[in-house]
Scaffold this active site. Structure first.
Site, PDB file in Angstrom:
ATOM      1  N   GLU A 181       0.831  -1.219   0.000  1.00 26.40           N
ATOM      2  CA  GLU A 181       0.000   0.000   0.000  1.00 26.40           C
ATOM      3  C   GLU A 181       0.864   1.267   0.000  1.00 26.40           C
ATOM      4  OE1 GLU A 181      -2.401   0.513   3.526  1.00 26.40           O
ATOM      5  OE2 GLU A 181      -0.956  -0.596   4.728  1.00 26.40           O
ATOM      6  N   GLY A 231       8.062 -11.016   1.744  1.00 28.59           N
ATOM      7  CA  GLY A 231       7.866 -10.133   2.889  1.00 28.59           C
ATOM      8  C   GLY A 231       8.414 -10.762   4.153  1.00 28.59           C
ATOM      9  N   GLU A 234       6.719 -13.260   9.681  1.00 27.74           N
ATOM     10  CA  GLU A 234       5.475 -13.254  10.443  1.00 27.74           C
ATOM     11  C   GLU A 234       4.260 -13.257   9.509  1.00 27.74           C
ATOM     12  OE1 GLU A 234       5.842 -10.288  13.517  1.00 27.74           O
ATOM     13  OE2 GLU A 234       3.643 -10.196  13.550  1.00 27.74           O
ATOM     14  N   THR A 235       4.257 -12.330   8.546  1.00 23.19           N
ATOM     15  CA  THR A 235       3.122 -12.271   7.614  1.00 23.19           C
ATOM     16  C   THR A 235       3.141 -13.504   6.717  1.00 23.19           C
ATOM     17  OG1 THR A 235       3.282  -9.874   7.695  1.00 23.19           O
ATOM     18  CG2 THR A 235       1.948 -10.777   5.948  1.00 23.19           C
ATOM     19  N   GLY A 236       4.336 -13.959   6.342  1.00 17.94           N
ATOM     20  CA  GLY A 236       4.448 -15.154   5.507  1.00 17.94           C
ATOM     21  C   GLY A 236       3.759 -16.351   6.159  1.00 17.94           C
ATOM     22  N   CYS A 287      16.061  -8.085   1.480  1.00 15.39           N
ATOM     23  CA  CYS A 287      16.066  -9.401   2.132  1.00 15.39           C
ATOM     24  C   CYS A 287      17.476  -9.982   2.111  1.00 15.39           C
ATOM     25  CB  CYS A 287      15.098 -10.333   1.426  1.00 15.39           C
ATOM     26  SG  CYS A 287      15.369 -10.436  -0.339  1.00 15.39           S
ATOM     27  N   GLU A 388      16.085  -9.392  11.586  1.00 19.99           N
ATOM     28  CA  GLU A 388      16.232  -8.717  10.294  1.00 19.99           C
ATOM     29  C   GLU A 388      15.818  -7.260  10.502  1.00 19.99           C
ATOM     30  OE1 GLU A 388      13.434  -9.530   7.040  1.00 19.99           O
ATOM     31  OE2 GLU A 388      15.158  -9.574   5.700  1.00 19.99           O
TER      32      GLU A 388
HETATM   33  P1  NDP Z   1       4.968  -7.534   5.608  1.00 23.77           P
HETATM   34  O1  NDP Z   1       5.459  -8.931   5.496  1.00 23.77           O
HETATM   35  O2  NDP Z   1       3.838  -7.286   6.526  1.00 23.77           O
HETATM   36  O3  NDP Z   1       4.561  -6.985   4.148  1.00 23.77           O
HETATM   37  C1  NDP Z   1       4.999  -7.582   2.961  1.00 23.77           C
HETATM   38  C2  NDP Z   1       3.860  -7.593   1.976  1.00 23.77           C
HETATM   39  O4  NDP Z   1       2.779  -8.349   2.494  1.00 23.77           O
HETATM   40  C3  NDP Z   1       3.291  -6.207   1.682  1.00 23.77           C
HETATM   41  O5  NDP Z   1       2.932  -6.143   0.329  1.00 23.77           O
HETATM   42  C4  NDP Z   1       2.048  -6.171   2.562  1.00 23.77           C
HETATM   43  O6  NDP Z   1       1.092  -5.273   2.062  1.00 23.77           O
HETATM   44  C5  NDP Z   1       1.574  -7.590   2.474  1.00 23.77           C
HETATM   45  N1  NDP Z   1       0.737  -8.041   3.579  1.00 23.77           N
HETATM   46  C6  NDP Z   1       0.704  -7.567   4.850  1.00 23.77           C
HETATM   47  N2  NDP Z   1      -0.180  -8.274   5.583  1.00 23.77           N
HETATM   48  C7  NDP Z   1      -0.713  -9.204   4.761  1.00 23.77           C
HETATM   49  C8  NDP Z   1      -1.670 -10.249   4.936  1.00 23.77           C
HETATM   50  N3  NDP Z   1      -2.264 -10.464   6.105  1.00 23.77           N
HETATM   51  N4  NDP Z   1      -1.979 -11.015   3.886  1.00 23.77           N
HETATM   52  C9  NDP Z   1      -1.382 -10.815   2.694  1.00 23.77           C
HETATM   53  N5  NDP Z   1      -0.481  -9.844   2.462  1.00 23.77           N
HETATM   54  C10 NDP Z   1      -0.136  -9.054   3.486  1.00 23.77           C
HETATM   55  O7  NDP Z   1       6.195  -6.644   5.968  1.00 23.77           O
HETATM   56  P2  NDP Z   1       6.247  -5.148   6.539  1.00 23.77           P
HETATM   57  O8  NDP Z   1       6.008  -4.227   5.433  1.00 23.77           O
HETATM   58  O9  NDP Z   1       5.398  -4.989   7.749  1.00 23.77           O
HETATM   59  O10 NDP Z   1       7.764  -5.131   6.980  1.00 23.77           O
HETATM   60  C11 NDP Z   1       8.142  -5.833   8.158  1.00 23.77           C
HETATM   61  C12 NDP Z   1       9.391  -6.633   7.941  1.00 23.77           C
HETATM   62  O11 NDP Z   1       9.222  -7.559   6.876  1.00 23.77           O
HETATM   63  C13 NDP Z   1      10.594  -5.829   7.509  1.00 23.77           C
HETATM   64  O12 NDP Z   1      11.201  -5.258   8.588  1.00 23.77           O
HETATM   65  C14 NDP Z   1      11.446  -6.891   6.877  1.00 23.77           C
HETATM   66  O13 NDP Z   1      12.135  -7.564   7.887  1.00 23.77           O
HETATM   67  C15 NDP Z   1      10.450  -7.842   6.253  1.00 23.77           C
HETATM   68  N6  NDP Z   1      10.309  -7.643   4.792  1.00 23.77           N
HETATM   69  C16 NDP Z   1      11.007  -8.492   3.993  1.00 23.77           C
HETATM   70  C17 NDP Z   1      10.955  -8.339   2.631  1.00 23.77           C
HETATM   71  C18 NDP Z   1      11.741  -9.230   1.734  1.00 23.77           C
HETATM   72  O14 NDP Z   1      12.167  -8.792   0.678  1.00 23.77           O
HETATM   73  N7  NDP Z   1      11.920 -10.502   2.087  1.00 23.77           N
HETATM   74  C19 NDP Z   1      10.165  -7.280   1.997  1.00 23.77           C
HETATM   75  C20 NDP Z   1       9.418  -6.461   2.941  1.00 23.77           C
HETATM   76  C21 NDP Z   1       9.506  -6.659   4.287  1.00 23.77           C
HETATM   77  P3  NDP Z   1       1.018  -3.780   2.676  1.00 23.77           P
HETATM   78  O15 NDP Z   1       2.400  -3.239   2.608  1.00 23.77           O
HETATM   79  O16 NDP Z   1       0.060  -3.131   1.774  1.00 23.77           O
HETATM   80  O17 NDP Z   1       0.531  -3.924   4.084  1.00 23.77           O
END
Ligand code: NDP
Length: 485
Positions: A181, A231, A234-236, A287, A388
């Site tokens: 978003e 991402g 936790e969300t994964g 990442c 991380e």
């Molecule tokens: P999130 O894992 O929450 O977000 C990653 C993606 O998932 C975003 O597009 C987000 O959308 C989406 N998302 C969030 N909640 C849900 C859900 N319940 N179901 C489906 N999709 C969802 O990461 P954060 O942005 O909160 O960042 C937190 C941490 O995640 C960072 O500090 C980092 O450690 C890690 N991260 C790792 C990444 C990587 O490349 N491996 C990339 C980004 C983060 P939206 O942003 O619209 O909420």
């Protein structure tokens, strides 16, 4: 400077739409937190409509019966369009995510290469014939999964959108993309270019909205056949739980706490530059950031002195300025999180060698800037040594023996990537085989090509992106047995 506000729509079923409830979200420039654009704030109903549109498109003869070579030509056209529009795409990326324009140009070029690579593979997805007892023919068909949902994070908006969109389309899937978003702009543009390239209506849908509402709905929708998530762990895990309820395929690219190991026989100036770039590129929001550096005791002092000097000389500023070497982090909340980790590190007993604050320059006051930060004497028990951080924070630790370095490098739940610095071939390959990570770079860092697999061991993910074998995920296998007797 006042910026012309851009209003975007989202792409559903080939139509450019506002949110069904008429609400929009403001998109900010992280270098000054000015509003630069508005995008629809999609609802669950909009997410459902996008899945419906993708499902209809998947079953439409126009897409289902399309010659795979033609899918390849569409991807080739998309490659050209991304290249033709690279200046605009790179500018949008920098204004929205904050990274330097040079980095954004690199990301756009990478995205074009991903489309180019998978364009060439679209008509080479082959099944096999299998020898079975006589008077039978037995073969496999590689078929697309169906509707794939792509949850794209905010750190590499265009590159990560392209990384999964390209193989999904090459294999004949239809796509619902949900950019973060906070960074949806280049994904919307990519939707526009995919339509221009000739993808039929509903084959590529881009829904803008929050992860907690729109993302959560998409990954729980029973009409979705595959989920590509990049991402946090936790969300994964939440996404995997939702997917399990519908037995939906998942591809997970999660976090990393990636080690460099620098041996005394390395090309030291090259290693210093790569360790610096490996953590401060994209302000550490990667990442595969090299966030931990293990340096041999015999070179430690000189290495660290030089690294700190080079880091102190870095120019921090808005990504659009030519002289900038490191931009802001992507959001105010990320800035707070990163500074919180710096506080934790200091309290846990790590020694702060450089940075750790917002920069003093008053010009940068309104943006989400964090100084490039280096800690030493970091252990795996400390938060800065294990979490991380996803920001410009490097932890340095001294080692004596190779075994000690490998043990410390593996002392993390993550296993995404690692860097090895040595001129000794035996050490290089021995350590590469002992690191519990999905990718290793020897005498360079931050290298990935669309043709080389990228994925994590341990908690860093499930499955691989990139490379010919990525197509395994985007296809399913049907076995056909024919009795010829
Ligand atoms: P999130 O894992 O929450 O977000 C990653 C993606 O998932 C975003 O597009 C987000 O959308 C989406 N998302 C969030 N909640 C849900 C859900 N319940 N179901 C489906 N999709 C969802 O990461 P954060 O942005 O909160 O960042 C937190 C941490 O995640 C960072 O500090 C980092 O450690 C890690 N991260 C790792 C990444 C990587 O490349 N491996 C990339 C980004 C983060 P939206 O942003 O619209 O909420």
């Amino acid at each position: 400077m006042t910026v012309q506000l851009q209003r975007f729509k989202m792409l559903v079923g080939g139509e450019w739409k506002d949110s069904s409830n008429g609400l929009a979200s403001s998109i900010l420039d992280p270098s000054n937190n000015q509003v630069i654009a508005e995008v629809p704030r999609a609802t669950k109903q909009d997410a459902r409509a996008a899945v419906d549109a993708a499902k209809t498109a998947f079953h439409s003869p126009e897409w289902r019966d399309m010659d795979s070579a033609k899918r390849g030509r569409i991807l080739t056209k998309l490659t050209g369009l991304v290249r033709e529009n690279s200046d605009e795409l790179a500018r949008l990326e920098t204004m929205n995510e904050g990274k330097t324009l040079r980095e954004s140009k690199g990301d756009v070029a990478w995205a074009a290469r991903a489309f180019e690579y998978f364009a060439g593979l679209a008509d080479k997805i082959e099944g096999e014939t299998i020898p079975v007892p006589p008077r039978r023919l037995n073969y496999t068909l590689k078929e697309p999964l169906g509707v794939t949902v792509h949850i794209v994070p905010w750190n590499y908006p265009i590159a990560l959108a392209a990384r999964s969109l390209a193989p999904a389309l090459a294999a004949g899937n239809t796509v619902v993309m949900k950019p973060s978003e906070i960074t949806p702009l280049t994904a919307i543009k990519l939707g526009e270019l995919a339509a221009k390239a000739g993808t039929p209506k509903g084959v590529v849908n881009v829904v803008t909205g929050s992860g907690s509402e729109v993302g959560a709905h998409l990954v729980s929708d029973k009409d979705v056949d595959g989920i590509i998530f990049t991402g946090s762990d936790e969300t994964g895990k939440q996404v995997m739980e939702a997917a399990a309820r519908n037995v939906t395929h998942v591809l997970m690219e999660l976090g990393g706490k990636n080690p460099h190991i620098v041996f005394p026989d390395a090309d030291i100036p090259k290693a210093i530059k790569a360790v610096k770039d490996g953590i401060f590129t994209n302000a550490g929001q990667m990442c595969w950031a090299g966030s931990r550096a293990f340096i041999h005791e015999s070179i430690y002092e000189g290495f660290v002195r030089e690294l700190v000097d080079k880091t102190a000389a870095m120019r921090i500023g808005p990504g659009l300025e030519d002289s900038t070497e490191m931009g802001p982090v992507a959001s105010k909340s990320r800035q707070d999180i990163v500074l919180g980790y710096v506080k934790d590190g200091t309290e846990e007993g790590a020694k702060l060698l450089h940075g750790g604050k917002k920069p003093k320059d008053p010009r940068l006051d309104k943006g989400n800037f964090v100084e490039p930060t280096i800690f030493e004497n970091v252990t795996g028990e400390m938060k800065v040594g294990s979490d991380e951080i996803f920001g410009p924070v490097l932890s340095i630790t001294k080692f004596k023996t190779t075994d000690e370095a490998v043990t410390m490098a593996n002392e993390t739940d993550y296993g995404l990537y690692g860097g090895i610095w040595t001129s000794n071939l035996k050490t290089a390959h021995d350590v590469a085989s002992r690191l519990e990570v999905g990718g290793v770079a020897i005498n360079e860092y931050l290298v990935t090509f669309p043709q080389t697999p990228f994925g994590g061991y341990k908690d860093s993910g499930i499955g691989h992106e990139n490379g010919i074998r990525a197509l395994e995920y985007y296809t399913r296998t049907k076995n056909v047995s024919v009795n010829l007797g």
